[in-house]
Design a protein around this motif. Structure first.
Motif, PDB file in Angstrom:
ATOM      1  N   MET A   1     -10.700   1.915  -5.221  1.00 24.80           N
ATOM      2  CA  MET A   1     -10.749   3.340  -5.076  1.00 24.80           C
ATOM      3  C   MET A   1     -11.384   4.039  -6.272  1.00 24.80           C
ATOM      4  O   MET A   1     -11.376   3.514  -7.352  1.00 24.80           O
ATOM      5  CB  MET A   1      -9.416   3.795  -4.685  1.00 24.80           C
TER       6      MET A   1
ATOM      7  N   ASN B   1     -12.171  -1.394   7.619  1.00 29.67           N
ATOM      8  CA  ASN B   1     -12.139  -0.554   6.664  1.00 29.67           C
ATOM      9  C   ASN B   1     -11.808   0.862   7.436  1.00 29.67           C
ATOM     10  O   ASN B   1     -12.828   1.390   7.699  1.00 29.67           O
ATOM     11  CB  ASN B   1     -13.124  -0.492   5.522  1.00 29.67           C
TER      12      ASN B   1
ATOM     13  N   ARG C   1       0.848  -1.309  -0.081  1.00 24.07           N
ATOM     14  CA  ARG C   1      -0.070   0.067   0.046  1.00 24.07           C
ATOM     15  C   ARG C   1       0.930   1.342  -0.144  1.00 24.07           C
ATOM     16  O   ARG C   1       1.915   1.385  -0.443  1.00 24.07           O
ATOM     17  CB  ARG C   1      -1.292  -0.207   1.081  1.00 24.07           C
TER      18      ARG C   1
ATOM     19  N   CYS D   1      -9.795  -2.668   3.347  1.00 22.19           N
ATOM     20  CA  CYS D   1      -9.396  -1.728   2.057  1.00 22.19           C
ATOM     21  C   CYS D   1      -9.278  -0.239   2.538  1.00 22.19           C
ATOM     22  O   CYS D   1     -10.522   0.324   2.865  1.00 22.19           O
ATOM     23  CB  CYS D   1     -10.510  -2.017   0.989  1.00 22.19           C
TER      24      CYS D   1
ATOM     25  N   MET E   1     -17.939   6.254  -1.866  1.00 18.08           N
ATOM     26  CA  MET E   1     -17.828   5.158  -3.130  1.00 18.08           C
ATOM     27  C   MET E   1     -18.796   3.998  -2.903  1.00 18.08           C
ATOM     28  O   MET E   1     -19.416   3.730  -3.822  1.00 18.08           O
ATOM     29  CB  MET E   1     -16.407   4.541  -2.814  1.00 18.08           C
TER      30      MET E   1
ATOM     31  N   GLU F   1      -8.672   2.569   0.921  1.00 19.27           N
ATOM     32  CA  GLU F   1      -9.073   3.483   0.234  1.00 19.27           C
ATOM     33  C   GLU F   1     -10.614   3.575  -0.006  1.00 19.27           C
ATOM     34  O   GLU F   1     -11.479   4.531  -0.362  1.00 19.27           O
ATOM     35  CB  GLU F   1      -8.651   3.520  -1.015  1.00 19.27           C
ATOM     36  N   LEU F   2     -11.413   2.629   0.824  1.00 17.60           N
ATOM     37  CA  LEU F   2     -12.846   2.664   0.564  1.00 17.60           C
ATOM     38  C   LEU F   2     -13.734   3.610   1.423  1.00 17.60           C
ATOM     39  O   LEU F   2     -13.290   3.895   2.598  1.00 17.60           O
ATOM     40  CB  LEU F   2     -13.387   1.251   1.197  1.00 17.60           C
ATOM     41  N   THR F   3     -14.476   4.518   0.903  1.00 21.84           N
ATOM     42  CA  THR F   3     -15.170   5.391   1.662  1.00 21.84           C
ATOM     43  C   THR F   3     -16.650   5.238   1.627  1.00 21.84           C
ATOM     44  O   THR F   3     -17.186   4.509   0.692  1.00 21.84           O
ATOM     45  CB  THR F   3     -14.930   6.803   0.942  1.00 21.84           C
TER      46      THR F   3
ATOM     47  N   ASP G   1      -5.926  -2.180  -2.163  1.00 19.39           N
ATOM     48  CA  ASP G   1      -5.940  -0.683  -2.436  1.00 19.39           C
ATOM     49  C   ASP G   1      -6.407  -0.353  -3.668  1.00 19.39           C
ATOM     50  O   ASP G   1      -6.785   0.891  -3.837  1.00 19.39           O
ATOM     51  CB  ASP G   1      -4.723  -0.134  -2.052  1.00 19.39           C
TER      52      ASP G   1
ATOM     53  N   GLU H   1      -6.258  -0.119 -12.152  1.00 16.90           N
ATOM     54  CA  GLU H   1      -7.619  -0.510 -11.758  1.00 16.90           C
ATOM     55  C   GLU H   1      -8.369  -0.634 -12.749  1.00 16.90           C
ATOM     56  O   GLU H   1      -9.415  -1.641 -12.843  1.00 16.90           O
ATOM     57  CB  GLU H   1      -8.120   0.945 -11.355  1.00 16.90           C
TER      58      GLU H   1
END
Length: 704
Positions: free
Chosen positions: A366, A412, A8, A385, A392, A387-389, A363, A341
């Protein structure tokens, strides 16, 4: 591209962790040695090994005479008992934990044993599979799944095939030698084996450490050779320890998927339903001249992956090209991540039948990655993960949440609970929602496990719940205010009428408020949620130990005889000889000092204002937390009747169908290792903690 072992955004590396060595298992008898085939003897399950006598080394006559003069020999049962105890107490052997003895039914019975051997093989196999599931983690104490199933196979001919099928349905190797023994067993001609083992194996989960290292006296294990002999294989996973909590890299041998692995699967005729990809185990572009995502795409378009339903993806990160200039590093990294990606999502899209998708420590999840993955998923798991928000996830649920039934979101660190406000609208068929908000550090020598969001849930956000929800598990909820926590709890109470399918409710919340307010807050909501959802269990009938016991119980009740306990039915007396029920007037217990006063006084009336007194105090305290309450804490309001809070609770719908309701509210900070008062003792506790009263009667006791 750089080395693909970096993790990462900060080149995560972990300290080496000491792996516990397995203590050798020395059989007590020839039978234990024979059935303990988990050491790797796959080919001799039903071929009894010849009896071997344990011979002692010859002792010189002078030494034997000198020993006998100082200490007389033990004879008879005492000598055998002493020999038995000394053989069971070996230096270095682990002390086996105490096991609770099973209670044996001793009540009345018809002594009719069902004919288990007459059951079909399919039913017996399912029975053995179910019984052996609880033995997966008990290999260290000698009661492993392998030993138990092998003993069941040797019980009788009717149990042999079902027990062997139960074991060989998923023969997961536990050391570096067992894969070689399994391969040798499958290579034997069919006429020399008890059953056709090739068609029995349907699931295979192998730790990468079992095939990355070379076994003693063997060459490096070839996984492709094993796969070619498994035509019925459906579940294949190559796991590694770093793909499970705490997600730290561990040192393993250099091993990657064989180049002919996909070809071997096609030659076997197997059609996989479950497969696991690990990013670090795919042949790298720099070392082998292959693009890892091209390798995945070729595999997904093969016949073996045509029916794949469950896909697990572990350890896919963004990598920076080594040819970029320092001043172009940031832009080059962003472009490189977008390219990877896109390739990553393209490889996943080649599987049209995937319904269950899991991302672990990826990662690359995203940006707009979710726009490219399938929208017809029924199960989705996102674990560790970074970068997961919530934004998203919400963007994906708007289009891909209609068919979703299970959603698992664990560890997360950038994901909050904002998406819950629209969960009912976006996921109308959701049945399982699990979230574990425990975070782990990248390294062991310092702590960087903290949440990357400001608030877990805003004060004006109210979660919504689908009516199909069966399991709700939210663990280690932290970094939010009391008002936000109250909104979540109140939403569950208000929607109880619609949550008729909910059966499992677990919420562990950490709220940092003064302890007095937290106590009142905890008492109020735990009691309310238990009242609304907890199922009130009734004790089972104690007279259902056997058909004869229940028959005697029914006869005694029909004749009006007294049956105080199931022990009364153990006698063989006729029901007519039993004592009939008689009316007995029970007087209340009286204290010696208050005999006259209690006898002359009238019964003390109930005081309904006491319940209102406590609820009013609770409401007054919770008012400081912006909880809407009514009424003043004075005697007049207490005696007038119920408070507004009680009147609201009387109108709440009681679902009462959840066997499991676990609500915990405290202010603890989640940590990887939880320390208690026992970890800070100045000295060791007095007494011999290793001594056991039943050690002399047990055959598995050890002195150390």
């Amino acid at each position: 591209m750089s080395a693909r072992g970096t993790k990462r955004r900060s080149a995560r590396q972990v300290a080496d962790r000491k792996q516990s060595r397995s203590i050798y298992y020395e059989p007590e008898t020839d039978e234990d040695e024979y059935v303990g085939s988990e050491d790797g003897d796959y080919a001799l399950e039903l071929q009894p090994s010849p009896k071997r006598r344990k011979t002692k080394p010859q002792t010189p006559a002078a030494a034997r005479t000198r020993r006998d003069t100082h200490k007389p020999r033990r004879t008879g049962s005492k000598a055998q008992e002493k020999k038995k105890q000394s053989s069971s107490k070996r230096l270095g052997a682990p002390l086996k934990p105490k096991t609770k003895r099973e209670t044996v039914y001793t009540g009345p019975s018809d002594n009719k044993i069902p004919d288990w051997t007459s059951l079909p093989i399919e039913i017996l196999r399912d029975v053995f599979l179910f019984a052996s599931q609880s033995m997966q983690e008990q290999a260290a104490v000698g009661s492993s799944k392998v030993t138990w199933l092998m003993r069941a196979a040797h019980t009788c001919r009717a149990f042999a095939i079902p027990a062997l099928e139960a074991y060989y349905q998923s023969p997961n190797p536990s050391n570096t030698l067992q894969p070689h023994h399994l391969l040798e067993l499958l290579q034997m001609p069919k006429d020399k084996t008890y059953i056709d083992y090739r068609v029995k194996i349907k699931s295979l989960e192998v730790d990468v450490n079992r095939i990355a290292y070379v076994a003693t006296g063997r060459e490096r294990f070839d996984l492709s050779s094993l796969v070619r002999l498994l035509p019925q294989l459906q579940d294949l996973q190559i796991t590694r320890p770093s793909d499970s909590p705490p997600y730290r890299k561990s040192r393993i041998g250099k091993w990657t998927y064989p180049q002919d692995f996909v070809q071997a699967l096609d030659e076997s005729g197997a059609r996989l339903k479950t497969w696991r990809w690990t990013g670090d185990l795919i042949p790298d572009a720099e070392s082998d001249g292959h693009d890892p995502y091209v390798f995945m795409t070729v595999a997904h378009t093969s016949k073996a992956f045509d029916r794949l339903e469950r896909l697990v993806l572990c350890g896919f990160h963004g990598f920076l090209s080594s040819s970029t200039l320092p001043e172009q590093t940031e832009n080059a990294e962003e472009d490189d991540n977008r390219l990877q990606e896109s390739k990553f999502a393209m490889a996943i899209s080649q599987l049209p039948h995937v319904k269950d998708l899991s991302f672990v420590s990826c990662d690359l999840v995203m940006g707009k990655f979710f726009e490219r993955i399938p929208k017809n998923l029924e199960k989705l798991e996102l674990s560790n993960c970074l970068e997961l928000t919530s934004a998203m996830l919400t963007a994906y649920l708007t289009t891909g949440g209609l068919q979703l039934r299970e959603l698992t979101l664990n560890h997360n660190s950038a994901l909050d609970l904002t998406f819950l406000t629209q969960l009912k609208a976006f996921c109308p068929r959701l049945e399982v929602l699990k979230m574990d908000l425990t975070y782990y550090s990248e390294k062991m020598n310092y702590n960087d496990a903290w949440a990357m969001y400001d608030h877990l849930l805003a004060e004006d956000d109210v979660p919504t719940w689908p009516s199909t929800l069966r399991v709700l598990e939210l663990v280690n909820l932290q970094k939010w205010e009391a008002k936000a926590a109250q909104n979540l709890f109140r939403s569950l109470v208000d929607d109880a009428k619609d949550l008729s399918d909910l059966r499992h409710l677990v919420i562990q919340a950490h709220i940092n408020i003064p302890w007095r307010d937290r106590v009142q807050f905890r008492d109020q909501w735990i009691e309310r949620l238990n009242t609304v959802y907890l199922r009130r269990r009734e004790e089972p009938n104690p007279y259902l130990g056997s058909l004869r016991q229940y028959r005697l119980y029914k006869e005694a009740m029909a004749n009006g005889h007294a049956v105080a306990s199931p022990v009364d039915l153990e006698s063989d007396e006729e029901p007519s000889a039993r004592r009939r029920l008689s009316h007995v007037r029970v007087t209340p217990h009286k204290a010696p000092a208050d005999v006259e006063a209690f006898a002359d006084a009238d019964p003390i009336p109930e005081m309904p204002h006491r319940a209102a007194r406590r609820s009013t105090r609770v409401a007054t305290r919770v008012e400081s937390l912006n909880v809407s309450t009514a009424g003043d804490d004075d005697s007049s309001s207490e005696d007038d009747g119920k408070s507004e809070d009680e009147s609201k609770e009387s109108d709440v719908f009681v679902q009462g169908l959840c066997p499991i309701v676990d609500i915990r509210i405290d202010n603890q900070r989640p940590a990887e290792n939880q320390f208690t008062a026992d970890n800070f003792l100045d000295s060791e506790p007095s007494g011999d903690e290793d001594w056991r009263s039943d050690a002399e009667d047990a055959d598995d006791g050890y002195a150390w």
